[in-house]
Write a protein that holds these residues in place. Structure first.
Motif, short mmCIF file in Angstrom:
data_model
loop_
_atom_site.label_atom_id
_atom_site.label_comp_id
_atom_site.label_asym_id
_atom_site.label_seq_id
_atom_site.Cartn_x
_atom_site.Cartn_y
_atom_site.Cartn_z
N THR A 121 0.82 -1.20 0.00
CA THR A 121 0.00 0.00 0.00
C THR A 121 0.86 1.26 0.00
O THR A 121 2.06 1.21 0.24
CB THR A 121 -0.94 0.02 1.22
OG1 THR A 121 -1.90 1.06 1.07
CG2 THR A 121 -0.17 0.20 2.51
N GLU A 124 -0.62 8.31 1.73
CA GLU A 124 -0.74 9.64 1.13
C GLU A 124 -0.35 10.72 2.12
O GLU A 124 -0.78 10.70 3.27
CB GLU A 124 -2.17 9.87 0.64
CG GLU A 124 -2.57 9.01 -0.55
CD GLU A 124 -3.91 9.42 -1.12
OE1 GLU A 124 -4.09 10.61 -1.43
OE2 GLU A 124 -4.78 8.54 -1.26
N VAL A 129 2.87 10.34 -2.27
CA VAL A 129 2.62 9.03 -1.69
C VAL A 129 3.94 8.29 -1.51
O VAL A 129 4.88 8.43 -2.27
CB VAL A 129 1.68 8.19 -2.59
CG1 VAL A 129 0.29 8.79 -2.60
CG2 VAL A 129 2.22 8.12 -4.02
N PRO A 261 -0.55 6.86 -9.17
CA PRO A 261 -1.01 6.21 -7.94
C PRO A 261 -2.55 6.15 -7.89
O PRO A 261 -3.25 6.94 -8.51
CB PRO A 261 -0.48 7.13 -6.84
CG PRO A 261 -0.46 8.49 -7.48
CD PRO A 261 -0.07 8.25 -8.91
N PHE A 262 -3.05 5.18 -7.14
CA PHE A 262 -4.48 5.09 -6.87
C PHE A 262 -4.77 5.94 -5.64
O PHE A 262 -4.34 5.61 -4.53
CB PHE A 262 -4.88 3.64 -6.63
CG PHE A 262 -6.36 3.41 -6.48
CD1 PHE A 262 -7.26 4.03 -7.33
CD2 PHE A 262 -6.86 2.57 -5.50
CE1 PHE A 262 -8.62 3.81 -7.21
CE2 PHE A 262 -8.22 2.35 -5.36
CZ PHE A 262 -9.11 2.97 -6.22
N THR A 263 -5.48 7.03 -5.81
CA THR A 263 -5.65 8.02 -4.74
C THR A 263 -7.00 7.88 -4.05
O THR A 263 -7.94 7.29 -4.58
CB THR A 263 -5.52 9.45 -5.30
OG1 THR A 263 -6.62 9.69 -6.19
CG2 THR A 263 -4.19 9.62 -6.04
N GLU A 264 -7.08 8.50 -2.89
CA GLU A 264 -8.34 8.53 -2.13
C GLU A 264 -9.43 9.24 -2.93
O GLU A 264 -10.60 8.83 -2.92
CB GLU A 264 -8.12 9.23 -0.80
CG GLU A 264 -9.29 9.11 0.18
CD GLU A 264 -9.39 7.71 0.76
OE1 GLU A 264 -10.53 7.26 0.99
OE2 GLU A 264 -8.34 7.08 0.98
N LEU A 267 -10.92 6.86 -5.49
CA LEU A 267 -11.82 5.90 -4.85
C LEU A 267 -13.14 6.55 -4.46
O LEU A 267 -14.22 5.97 -4.64
CB LEU A 267 -11.15 5.29 -3.63
CG LEU A 267 -11.99 4.29 -2.84
CD1 LEU A 267 -12.36 3.08 -3.70
CD2 LEU A 267 -11.26 3.83 -1.58
N GLN A 286 -9.47 -1.04 -1.26
CA GLN A 286 -9.16 0.04 -0.34
C GLN A 286 -7.66 0.35 -0.26
O GLN A 286 -7.26 1.44 0.12
CB GLN A 286 -9.67 -0.32 1.06
CG GLN A 286 -11.19 -0.48 1.14
CD GLN A 286 -11.92 0.82 0.88
OE1 GLN A 286 -11.42 1.90 1.18
NE2 GLN A 286 -13.11 0.73 0.31
N ASN A 287 -6.81 -0.61 -0.59
CA ASN A 287 -5.36 -0.37 -0.54
C ASN A 287 -4.93 0.64 -1.60
O ASN A 287 -5.47 0.66 -2.70
CB ASN A 287 -4.58 -1.67 -0.75
CG ASN A 287 -4.53 -2.52 0.50
OD1 ASN A 287 -4.80 -2.02 1.59
ND2 ASN A 287 -4.19 -3.78 0.35
N ARG A 288 -3.95 1.47 -1.26
CA ARG A 288 -3.38 2.40 -2.23
C ARG A 288 -2.09 1.82 -2.78
O ARG A 288 -1.25 1.33 -2.02
CB ARG A 288 -3.04 3.75 -1.56
CG ARG A 288 -4.20 4.44 -0.91
CD ARG A 288 -5.21 4.93 -1.95
NE ARG A 288 -6.41 5.29 -1.23
CZ ARG A 288 -7.36 4.40 -0.89
NH1 ARG A 288 -7.23 3.15 -1.27
NH2 ARG A 288 -8.39 4.78 -0.22
N TYR A 289 -1.94 1.86 -4.05
CA TYR A 289 -0.65 1.54 -4.66
C TYR A 289 -0.65 2.10 -6.07
O TYR A 289 -1.58 2.80 -6.47
CB TYR A 289 -0.36 0.04 -4.63
CG TYR A 289 1.12 -0.26 -4.44
CD1 TYR A 289 1.85 0.41 -3.47
CD2 TYR A 289 1.77 -1.18 -5.23
CE1 TYR A 289 3.20 0.17 -3.28
CE2 TYR A 289 3.13 -1.44 -5.05
CZ TYR A 289 3.83 -0.76 -4.07
OH TYR A 289 5.16 -0.99 -3.90
#
Length: 364
Positions: A121, A124, A129, A261-264, A267, A286-289
């Motif tokens: 993960t 942020e 990140v 990156p996969f950001t909040e 999501l 839910q994990n960020r990567y």
């Protein structure tokens, strides 16, 4: 007469517009949720694409566990009609034991996938990140199936193995299918080895793999800029695939993936949708990567996402030492006389365009 010709032209245009782009997905489908599953969903959700099937290969997790996660994802997102074929459990040559021994001599690698995993993960912060490494790494045997948080699927994989399924589908649609390969390349190498015309009968291959010179503090790449997991996990397979007679090879490198990156915020936007896919992501991603595989998929859908690439010759270091599995590249002037082939190595992207496209696909 003119009217009839005009009607024929209109009809022909409508037929062409209705024809979908054909793709075969080869993936290491760890889950639930996460980059592997979301990448497959990007292609499954694209209205202009027909996914002919999904083949599974050990990579981030073991093949059998990945297969169940993928079948369950297809059920939960309304894509139950897609055939899934089980592929290779182990790399062609590299073994877990050899890797353990070499780590004691040459140093450890950050991400081991099915052999022990690693950082999962991103955290942020104000300055961007950063990767986070858990204290305890997840590990189990190749045929052990942990409990699936999202529930067991009722769907079953097809009886045919991945390599023969890939060959059969390409033979059934000559020069029409793109191979999307976002895990270790074992299945693709086996298909190439089974059918020497397999590669040239496709439209090309899209590969998530390879690393050139990523600008990052991520410990996985900062000290080993030519190391990338998919190529490293099965170097011989990557070597076979990169030398095959594909009409075109597109490689989504670490260099460009680290910029996505996969950001909040992404999501949150996806979670506003009531689509089955959005609900799946909201529950299980839910994990960020980094959006490694998703970018490879979306760049095939929309090549304008890639703003900079480098066309060069690419291969893999097969020496069983510290650089085993590293990415090798050459210019035209410096390339070896051993059959290396040109690839389109992606280096930069239009990030806002990609983020919007990905959110839209997951929300539709």
């Amino acid at each position: 007469m003119k009217t009839a010709i005009s009607l024929l032209m209109v009809f022909a245009a409508l037929v062409c517009a209705a024809q979908k782009r054909l793709v075969l997905i080869d993936q290491d489908g760890s889950g639930p949720g996460g980059s592997n599953q979301m990448a497959m969903l990007a292609l499954l959700q694209a209205p202009q694409v027909e996914v002919l099937g999904i083949t599974m290969v050990t990579g981030n997790a073991w093949r059998d566990e990945e297969t169940l996660h993928t079948l369950r994802m297809l059920e939960l997102t309304g894509h139950s009609n897609i055939p899934v074929a089980k592929g290779a459990v182990f790399p062609l040559v590299r073994t877990e034991r050899e890797t353990q021994l070499s780590s004691a001599i040459d140093g450890k690698v950050t991400w081991l996938g099915a052999w022990g995993q690693g950082p999962m993960t991103l955290v942020e912060g104000k300055e961007g990140v950063t990767p986070f490494t858990p204290d305890k790494l997840d590990k189990h045997g190749p045929y052990a199936i942990p409990a699936l948080p999202e529930g067991m699927p009722t769907l079953k994989p097809i009886d045919e193995d991945a390599a023969h399924f890939l060959v059969r589908e390409v033979r059934a649609h000559p020069h029409q299918v793109t191979i999307y390969a976002a895990g270790p390349l074992t299945n693709i190498a086996l298909a190439v080895s089974i059918d020497p015309e397999f590669a040239e009968l496709t439209q090309g291959i899209v590969v998530m793999g390879g690393s050139l010179n990523p600008q990052t503090d991520d410990p996985e790449f900062a000290s080993s800029p030519r190391h990338e997991f998919n190529f490293w996990f099965d170097p011989e397979a990557a070597h076979i695939v990169l030398r095959a007679a594909w009409p075109r090879i597109d490689v989504t490198t670490v260099d460009v993936s680290l910029k996505a990156p996969f950001t909040e915020r992404m999501l949150d936007e996806i979670s506003k949708s009531q689509s089955l896919t959005a609900k799946y992501i909201a529950a299980w991603s839910q994990n960020r990567y980094y959006l490694w595989d998703e970018l490879a998929a979306c760049a095939w859908l929309d090549p304008m996402l890639i703003t900079r690439e480098k066309v060069e010759y690419m291969d893999i270091d097969l020496s069983h030492g510290p650089s085993y599995g590293d990415t090798l590249t050459w210019t035209e002037q410096l390339k070896p006389q051993t059959g290396v082939r040109l690839v389109h190595a992606q280096l930069d992207l239009d990030l806002p365009r990609f983020q919007k496209m990905f959110v839209d696909l997951m929300s539709r």
